[in-house]
Write a protein that holds these residues in place. Structure first.
Motif, mmCIF file in Angstrom:
data_model
loop_
_atom_site.group_PDB
_atom_site.id
_atom_site.type_symbol
_atom_site.label_atom_id
_atom_site.label_comp_id
_atom_site.label_asym_id
_atom_site.label_seq_id
_atom_site.Cartn_x
_atom_site.Cartn_y
_atom_site.Cartn_z
ATOM 1 N N GLU A 217 -41.690 -28.878 -32.016
ATOM 2 C CA GLU A 217 -40.271 -29.387 -32.044
ATOM 3 C C GLU A 217 -39.282 -28.571 -31.238
ATOM 4 N N LEU A 218 -39.073 -27.546 -30.823
ATOM 5 C CA LEU A 218 -39.203 -26.881 -29.574
ATOM 6 C C LEU A 218 -39.846 -27.468 -28.042
ATOM 7 N N GLU A 219 -41.148 -28.012 -28.686
ATOM 8 C CA GLU A 219 -40.839 -28.524 -27.076
ATOM 9 C C GLU A 219 -40.595 -30.756 -26.924
ATOM 10 N N ARG A 220 -40.225 -30.659 -28.176
ATOM 11 C CA ARG A 220 -39.121 -32.049 -28.984
ATOM 12 C C ARG A 220 -37.807 -31.805 -27.776
ATOM 13 N N VAL A 221 -36.748 -30.760 -28.396
ATOM 14 C CA VAL A 221 -35.723 -30.218 -28.340
ATOM 15 C C VAL A 221 -35.138 -30.467 -26.946
ATOM 16 N N THR A 222 -36.388 -29.631 -26.415
ATOM 17 C CA THR A 222 -36.010 -29.798 -25.263
ATOM 18 C C THR A 222 -36.413 -29.850 -23.875
ATOM 19 N N ARG A 223 -37.253 -31.038 -25.184
ATOM 20 C CA ARG A 223 -37.836 -32.395 -23.621
ATOM 21 C C ARG A 223 -36.629 -33.237 -23.992
ATOM 22 N N LYS A 224 -36.113 -33.634 -24.839
ATOM 23 C CA LYS A 224 -34.847 -34.350 -24.466
ATOM 24 C C LYS A 224 -33.668 -34.284 -24.345
ATOM 25 N N ILE A 225 -33.181 -32.648 -23.912
ATOM 26 C CA ILE A 225 -32.227 -32.213 -22.732
ATOM 27 C C ILE A 225 -32.236 -32.428 -21.738
ATOM 28 N N ASP A 226 -33.678 -32.294 -20.865
ATOM 29 C CA ASP A 226 -33.894 -33.314 -19.521
ATOM 30 C C ASP A 226 -33.571 -32.544 -18.203
ATOM 31 N N TYR A 227 -33.013 -31.362 -18.568
ATOM 32 C CA TYR A 227 -32.188 -30.755 -17.368
ATOM 33 C C TYR A 227 -33.091 -29.464 -16.377
ATOM 34 N N HIS A 228 -32.566 -30.101 -14.712
ATOM 35 C CA HIS A 228 -34.358 -29.441 -14.688
ATOM 36 C C HIS A 228 -33.555 -28.802 -13.345
ATOM 37 N N VAL A 229 -33.474 -27.160 -13.510
ATOM 38 C CA VAL A 229 -33.291 -26.452 -11.987
ATOM 39 C C VAL A 229 -34.331 -25.156 -11.461
ATOM 40 N N PRO A 230 -34.194 -25.487 -9.709
ATOM 41 C CA PRO A 230 -35.717 -25.242 -9.767
ATOM 42 C C PRO A 230 -35.554 -24.050 -9.967
ATOM 43 N N GLY A 231 -37.313 -23.233 -9.786
ATOM 44 C CA GLY A 231 -37.496 -21.735 -10.175
ATOM 45 C C GLY A 231 -36.904 -20.734 -9.803
ATOM 46 N N ARG A 232 -36.547 -21.051 -8.315
ATOM 47 C CA ARG A 232 -35.813 -19.773 -7.178
ATOM 48 C C ARG A 232 -34.673 -19.799 -7.414
ATOM 49 N N GLU A 233 -33.676 -21.047 -7.543
ATOM 50 C CA GLU A 233 -32.587 -21.038 -7.956
ATOM 51 C C GLU A 233 -32.000 -19.940 -9.271
ATOM 52 N N VAL A 234 -33.642 -20.183 -10.362
ATOM 53 C CA VAL A 234 -32.835 -19.652 -12.084
ATOM 54 C C VAL A 234 -33.234 -18.075 -11.565
ATOM 55 N N LEU A 235 -34.114 -18.563 -10.732
ATOM 56 C CA LEU A 235 -34.610 -16.059 -10.659
ATOM 57 C C LEU A 235 -33.333 -15.416 -9.131
ATOM 58 N N ARG A 236 -33.147 -17.080 -8.284
ATOM 59 C CA ARG A 236 -31.400 -16.051 -7.891
ATOM 60 C C ARG A 236 -30.816 -16.212 -8.682
ATOM 61 N N GLU A 237 -30.538 -16.009 -9.260
ATOM 62 C CA GLU A 237 -28.912 -15.783 -9.819
ATOM 63 C C GLU A 237 -29.373 -15.416 -11.568
ATOM 64 N N ASN A 238 -30.314 -15.206 -11.283
ATOM 65 C CA ASN A 238 -30.434 -14.481 -12.968
ATOM 66 C C ASN A 238 -30.465 -12.962 -12.013
ATOM 67 N N LEU A 239 -31.245 -12.583 -10.889
ATOM 68 C CA LEU A 239 -30.668 -11.127 -9.949
ATOM 69 C C LEU A 239 -29.625 -11.359 -10.283
ATOM 70 N N GLY A 240 -28.689 -12.104 -9.883
ATOM 71 C CA GLY A 240 -27.371 -12.244 -9.807
ATOM 72 C C GLY A 240 -27.112 -11.271 -10.999
ATOM 73 N N VAL A 241 -27.131 -11.956 -11.918
ATOM 74 C CA VAL A 241 -26.852 -11.335 -13.571
ATOM 75 C C VAL A 241 -27.062 -9.800 -13.569
ATOM 76 N N LEU A 242 -28.259 -9.506 -13.022
ATOM 77 C CA LEU A 242 -28.650 -8.277 -12.695
ATOM 78 C C LEU A 242 -26.820 -7.354 -11.801
ATOM 79 N N ALA A 243 -27.307 -7.724 -10.491
ATOM 80 C CA ALA A 243 -26.104 -6.998 -9.998
ATOM 81 C C ALA A 243 -24.771 -6.493 -10.502
ATOM 82 N N ALA A 244 -24.737 -7.995 -11.476
ATOM 83 C CA ALA A 244 -23.020 -8.046 -12.014
ATOM 84 C C ALA A 244 -23.688 -6.294 -13.185
ATOM 85 N N TYR A 245 -24.332 -6.682 -13.899
ATOM 86 C CA TYR A 245 -24.925 -5.888 -14.926
ATOM 87 C C TYR A 245 -25.043 -4.333 -14.312
#
Lengths: 497, 336
Positions: free
Chosen positions: A344-372
C-alpha cells in the motif's frame, strides 16, 4: 575548575578533586566546637535551623558548606530554590559541600549541583538503595553510591541513574529542576552524549529532550523539496535509516517524500536530523503501548508541525498503536496506512510521482541541518557540491571546502569559510584577545562567547571581526566567561600569524 | 542572624500568648529535696508577680514563665499571696520561693513584699529565692546577710557567652553572673546555680560538653548546682523550633552523662528534670524513661553515684550514635 558537566552536576579538579567523599574521623573531624575539614580548622559557631535562618558556611574561597540539608529536604521546593539562588549568588563553579545527606540520595544531590559528600549519615543508621534499612549489605554504602554516581556521570548516564532512585524526595528534586529550572540546566548540558536512555516517564522532561523540541520550534525549516510529507514510525536501531525496517520501507517509497519520524520521547524527527543528538542516540523501553503523556506530546508536536508547514500531500504509514493520531491526520487530509502494508505504501507513493534527484535532496537536507545546528539560513548550502558517499562526505563551494560532516555526532564541522560565515552572523563565536592560537584556546584568553554555545558545539574563534581559528567547544558559554582556567576550545583549524 | 532579629522573633511568638489577669499564688506544694546532706521536705511557693523584667524586653528563648504572670499585679495583692503561702506552710525545714522572674527585682517584687517573705519564713533552716544577677546589689546582699538562712539561686544556664547571647538571649554575660555570685559569697550568702542542659541551636554532644564545663565553672561559686534539662514551654522560641522538628529536648542519657562526669566536683550537682519522660521534657525511648528518671532523682537526693551505674536500654546505642555523629550532619532534624 570544571572538567565536565551534565547540567548542574560537574567533575572538577583543583584544590580538591570532586565529586569527593569525606570520611568521618579521617578527612573531617570535630574537636570541641572546631570542625576540621581536610586539615583546615573552622569554628562551628551558632548554626540556626532553616525556619530562622539558612546561611552557607565558607570553608575556603571555593568551598562552601551547606548546613540544614536534612531540614531542607522536608520541603524539596525550598531546597531546590535555595540551592539555585545560592548558585546565582556564588556562581556555578564553586564547590558545595552537602554534609550528612542520606547516601541513597547522593546521585540526586550531585545532579542538583552538590560536589562534596561525607559518610556521616551512614554512621547514624544503615542505608540501602531504598533508604534507611535494618542493616546494610555493604560496610561503605556511601562510597558505593559515589562510585556508581561517578560511573554513570562519566558514561553520560547520570540522568538515567537519578531518574531511577526509588525515593519520592529524589523524584521531587528532579521534577522541580525539570519544570522550573530547565533554562538554567540546559546552559550546562552538552550538545552531544553517546547515549540517552529514556528509562522513565521523567525522561520526557530531560533538558536535552526539551531542547530538541524547543530547537525544532525555533530553528527548524523544512527543505525546499519537501512537497509531500510521509510520517513514519521509529526503529530501535539508530540512525533510523540504517535499520532493517527503514531500509525495507525505502524500497517501497516511490516518490521523493519528506520523511518525518514520530517517536517517543523526541516526538518528531525530520529525516534530515536523524543523526543529530539525541535522535541518533536515544533508546526507550519498547512494549508497543503509548502512555498518555507520550500521546499528548506527539499529538501536540504533529499539530504544531502541520500548522506551521504546508504540503501538497500528506501520507502516514504508522502502526495500529498510533491511531491516537487518526483525528489529526484526517483533519489535515492525510492518506493513512495503518499497519505493516508495504504494498500500500508503494502504491500510494507511486501515485504521487514526484521526483527530486538524490544529490539535491541531500544538499537541502544538509542546509536544514546547518539551520538546526547553527541557527543560520539553510541557503548557505546553495550551489554547493557534495563529495564522497554519505555519511563520509565533504561539502564544497566552488574550489573551497565549506563544511565537513561528523557522522558519529550527526553534526557539520567547520572550515575556514564556514567559520567566517558564523563570525559574520555573530553566532557560535568565541572572541579572544589579540593572539593567534597555537594549540587549544584556554578560558583565560576569552573575552566573549555567544550565549548559545554548549559543550561539544562547533565554534568560530576570532579577535574582534578577525578570524583566528575554529574547532569544538570544550565548555559552555557560561564557563568560557566565568572560568580562568581550562581548555575552552579544541582548535581544529587556525589562521597563522 | 542579628541578635535584634532573634529578639524580634522571640517577641513575635510571645505575642500569641493569652495572659489572663489571674490573682493568687501560681502554686504551692511540698516536695523532697536535699539540705545539708539530708533528705528533707521542702515547701515550694510560686508567687504570681508582674513577671520577669527581661521578658518585657524580649526574654529567654526557652522561658515560658511569663504565661502565668499578671502585668497588673499590685503590692497589696502580692502581700495577700504571702499570707496565703504562710497559711499553707507546715514548718518545712527548706522553703523555696519562685516568682517567674527575679525575687530581688524591686520592680517585680516590691521591697515590702521581699521583706515580708524573709520575716514570715525566718524560722526555716533555709529559704531559697531566685534572681537575675543584675538585681544582686551590695545593698541587697547586706540585707540578705542579716537573716542568715537565705540562699540565692542564680540562673547562669551556660558559662559560654556565645550561648547566653545567641542561643538563649539571656541578656547578661558570664561576667555578670560571676560578679553577683562573688558579691553574695563575700557576704557569706550561699549560692545555688542553675545550668541549662541543651539550649537550642546545639547538638546533643555540644550540649553535654557545655553543661559539664558550665557546672565546673559554677561550682567555684556555688554550694549546689542544679542541672535543668530543657523542657518545652508554651509560646517560646524553643517551642516554635520543637514544633518544626528542629529541636529535641535532651535525652535522659545526656542528663546521666553530665551527672556522672561532674559528681566528683566538691559541690552537690542535682537534677530534677521538669516534664521528664515526656516529649516536652528530657526523654529517652519511652520504655526506659521511668527507670532512668527515678535513678536521676535518687542520685540527686542521695548524691550516691551507684544509682547512675548499670543503667541499660537498647536506646542507649542510638543515643551514643547521635553523640558521635550529629555534629557532622550540620542539621537538627535527625535527632528525634
Amino acid at each position: 575548575m570544571p572538567l565536565k558537566r551534565f547540567g548542574f552536576a560537574k567533575a572538577t579538579e583543583g584544590e580538591i578533586k570532586t565529586p569527593k567523599l569525606l570520611r568521618v574521623g579521617k578527612d573531617i573531624e570535630f574537636e570541641g566546637d572546631t570542625f576540621i575539614f581536610l586539615g583546615k580548622e573552622i569554628k562551628r559557631g551558632v548554626v540556626y535551623p532553616t525556619s530562622l535562618e539558612q546561611r552557607e558556611i565558607k570553608i575556603t574561597e571555593n568551598i562552601y558548606l551547606i548546613p540544614n540539608l536534612g531540614d531542607l529536604l522536608r520541603n524539596t521546593r525550598e531546597l531546590v530554590d535555595y540551592t539555585m539562588a545560592l548558585r546565582d549568588k556564588l556562581g556555578f563553579d564553586k564547590l558545595f559541600y552537602a554534609p550528612g545527606i542520606p547516601p541513597h540520595l547522593l546521585p540526586v544531590f550531585f545532579y542538583l549541583g552538590y560536589d562534596i559528600f561525607d559518610d556521616s549519615r551512614e554512621k547514624l543508621e544503615p542505608y540501602s538503595l531504598i533508604g534507611p534499612a535494618e542493616n546494610s549489605s555493604i560496610s561503605n554504602f556511601t562510597e558505593f553510591m559515589l562510585q556508581e554516581t561517578l560511573k554513570a556521570f562519566n558514561a553520560g548516564r547520570l540522568r538515567e541513574l537519578v531518574e531511577s532512585i526509588p525515593d519520592n524526595k529524589a523524584k521531587e528534586i528532579l521534577r522541580i529542576l525539570d519544570l522550573k529550572y530547565y533554562e538554567k540546566q540546559e546552559l550546562f548540558w552538552p550538545i552531544w552524549a553517546p547515549t540517552l536512555n529514556a528509562v522513565s516517564h521523567d525522561s520526557l522532561f530531560r533538558p536535552d529532550i526539551q531542547r530538541w523540541l524547543q530547537r525544532l520550534k525555533e530553528r527548524y525549516i523544512k527543505p525546499l523539496y519537501a512537497k509531500y510529507l510521509l510520517f513514519l514510525p521509529c526503529s530501535a536501531k539508530k540512525p533510523y535509516s540504517i535499520s532493517k525496517s527503514h531500509r525495507e520501507m525505502r524500497k517501497h517509497i516511490k516518490s521523493t517524500m519528506h520523511e518525518v519520524i514520530l517517536t517517543s520521547p523526541l516526538a518528531l524527527v525530520p529525516r534530515e536530523l536523524e543523526a543529530f543528538y539525541p535522535a541518533q542516540n536515544y533508546d526507550i523501553p519498547v512494549i508497543g503501548h503509548w502512555y498518555e503523556e507520550e500521546k499528548k506530546m506527539i499529538r501536540e508536536a504533529v499539530q504544531w508541525y502541520l500548522e506551521k508547514f504546508q504540503y501538497e500531500g500528506i501520507i502516514s504509514y504508522l502502526p495500529e498503536s498510533m491511531r491516537f493520531l487518526e483525528d489529526i491526520l484526517r483533519e489535515n487530509g492525510a492518506e493513512m496506512i495503518w499497519g505493516h502494508d508495504l504494498k500500500e505504501l508503494e502504491r500510494v507513493t507511486r501515485k504521487i510521482d514526484y521526483h527530486v534527484p538524490g544529490r539535491e535532496v541531500l544538499r537541502e537536507n544538509l542546509g536544514v541541518l546547518a539551520a538546526y545546528q547553527f541557527g543560520i539560513d539553510p541557503e548557505i548550502m546553495k550551489d554547493t557540491t557534495i563529495k564522497g558517499r554519505f555519511p563520509r562526505i565533504d561539502i564544497w563551494k566552488g574550489k573551497r571546502r565549506l563544511f565537513g560532516y561528523n557522522p558519529e555526532k550527526g553534526m557539520l564541522t567547520l572550515t575556514k569559510d564556514s567559520a567566517e560565515i558564523l563570525l559574520k552572523e555573530n553566532r557560535y563565536t568565541v572572541k579572544i584577545d589579540d593572539f593567534h592560537p597555537e594549540g587549544d584556546v584556554f578560558a583565560a584568553g576569552i573575552m566573549d562567547a555567544s550565549p548559545e554555545i554548549r559543550e561539544g558545539d562547533e565554534v568560530t574563534v576570532a579577535f574582534n571581526q578577525e578570524l583566528r581559528g575554529w574547532g569544538t567547544a570544550r565548555m559552555c558559554a557560561y564557563d568560557m566567561l566565568q572560568e580562568r582556567k581550562g581548555k575552552a576550545v579544541k582548535i581544529r583549524g587556525r589562521i597563522k600569524d | 542572624m542579628e541578635l535584634s532579629e532573634l529578639q524580634r522573633k522571640i517577641r513575635e511568638i510571645r505575642r500569641n500568648a493569652k495572659r489572663e489577669e489571674k490573682k493568687g499564688l501560681i502554686g504551692a506544694w511540698r516536695e523532697r529535696d536535699r539540705l545539708n546532706g539530708e533528705i528533707v521536705d521542702a515547701f515550694v511557693v510560686i508567687l504570681r508577680t508582674r513577671g520577669c523584667r527581661w521578658a518585657y524586653h524580649s526574654g529567654c528563648s526557652m522561658c515560658g514563665y511569663f504565661n502565668d504572670t499578671n502585668p497588673k499585679m499590685s503590692e497589696e495583692e502580692l502581700l495577700n499571696q504571702v499570707r496565703e503561702a504562710k497559711e499553707k506552710y507546715r514548718g518545712e525545714r527548706l522553703v523555696k520561693i519562685f516568682t517567674s522572674g527575679s525575687f530581688l527585682d524591686d520592680w517585680e517584687v516590691p521591697p515590702k513584699v521581699q521583706e515580708s517573705i524573709y520575716e514570715e519564713f525566718q524560722d526555716a533552716e533555709r529559704l531559697i529565692v531566685e534572681s537575675r544577677p543584675e538585681y544582686v546589689t551590695k545593698k541587697k546582699a547586706e540585707m540578705l546577710q542579716k537573716y542568715g538562712n537565705i540562699m540565692v539561686a542564680l540562673g547562669l544556664e551556660s558559662a559560654n557567652d556565645e550561648t547566653l547571647l545567641y542561643r538563649i538571649n539571656k541578656g547578661f554575660r558570664v561576667e555578670d553572673y560571676k560578679m553577683a555570685a562573688e558579691l553574695l559569697n563575700e557576704h557569706g550568702i550561699k549560692v545555688k546555680t542553675y545550668v541549662l542542659l541543651k539550649p537550642p541551636f546545639m547538638t546533643e554532644r555540644m550540649a553535654i560538653e557545655e553543661a559539664i564545663s558550665s557546672i565546673e565553672f559554677a561550682s567555684r561559686y556555688s554550694e549546689v548546682v542544679s542541672l535543668n534539662p530543657m523542657n518545652i514551654q508554651n509560646y517560646t522560641l524553643v517551642e516554635y523550633l520543637w514544633r518544626r522538628g528542629e529541636y529535641r529536648a535532651p535525652w535522659l542519657w545526656s542528663v546521666v552523662e553530665v551527672l556522672r562526669r561532674t559528681h566528683e566536683l566538691p559541690v552537690e550537682v542535682v537534677s530534677y528534670p521538669t516534664a521528664g519522660g515526656t516529649k516536652r521534657g528530657a526523654h529517652n525511648c519511652g520504655k526506659c524513661d521511668e527507670k532512668v528518671l527515678k535513678a536521676i532523682v535518687n542520685f540527686s537526693l542521695t548524691q550516691d553515684i551507684k544509682h547512675l551505674e548499670n543503667l541499660h536500654c537498647p536506646c542507649m546505642e542510638r543515643w551514643r550514635k547521635i553523640i558521635d555523629v550529629e555534629d557532622y550532619l550540620w542539621d537538627y532534624t535527625a535527632n528525634l
